[in-house]
Design a protein around this motif. Structure first.
Motif: not given
Ligand code: IMP
Ligand code: MG
Length: 177
Positions: A154, A133, A104
């Motif tokens: 989400f 994403k 994300d």
């Molecule tokens: P990042 O560190 O922002 O890249 O986020 C990664 C983590 O956020 C993932 O491993 C997920 O656990 C959570 N996450 C991000 N987007 C979503 C979503 O749309 N649904 C569920 N979990 C999400």
């Protein structure tokens, strides 16, 4: 947001997910060509993806599990990665394949890749995420392998949770807002 399973729209069906996993595994089997690999599953979200993916990998493979969290509330990121449990064996000279559910902001991926570089002198480090994403990325990082790109919604199911629930769905869905 209240989420009921009957309100969810299917984004990727069980068939689509399983087909894409086989394609990814084929690429990985060709890349690693029988070399030893240590697959690191990032709990809890990547659990379904990791177990399905490794079943199609044909090189000698070890599995490790680590637990991280970055989500403070049900749907908003804290922007901070918590290493809840990250005990790993010696990964020096190993081919490390990190398996995540979704990239994300990219903070988790960056944290993990930096962690590997700081602690080990791995033979290779590859990052594989079922979902990418790209639109919400905050740090400059790209997975080496990803299953599907998603836009800024989400998503829930197949390991991904809403407030701890729905990881057990066989498909990935979302709620139209
Ligand atoms: P990042 O560190 O922002 O890249 O986020 C990664 C983590 O956020 C993932 O491993 C997920 O656990 C959570 N996450 C991000 N987007 C979503 C979503 O749309 N649904 C569920 N979990 C999400
Ligand atoms: Mg996760």
């Amino acid at each position: 947001m209240e989420v009921k399973v009957e309100d969810l729209k299917v984004l990727f069906s069980e068939e689509q997910i399983q087909k894409r996993i086989k394609e990814l595994a084929k690429e990985m089997n060709a890349f690693y060509k029988g070399e030893d690999v240590v697959a690191i599953c990032v709990l809890k979200g990547a659990v379904m993806f990791a177990v399905d993916l490794v079943k199609h990998l044909d090189m000698p493979l070890q599995m490790e599990f680590i637990r991280l969290s970055s989500y403070g509330s049900a749907m908003s990121t804290t922007g901070k990665v918590n290493a809840v449990d990250i005990k790993l064996p010696d990964l020096n000279d190993k081919n490390v394949l990190i398996i995540e559910d979704i990239v994300d902001t990219g903070l988790t991926a960056k944290f993990l890749i930096d962690f590997m570089h700081c602690n080990f002198n791995a033979k290779s480090i590859k990052f594989c995420s079922l979902l990418d994403k790209k639109i919400t990325r905050k740090v400059d990082i790209e997975p080496d392998y990803y299953g599907f790109e998603v836009d800024d919604k989400f998503v829930i199911g197949y390991g991904l949770d809403y407030d701890g629930y729905y990881r057990n769905l066989r498909y990935i869905g979302y709620k139209e807002m």
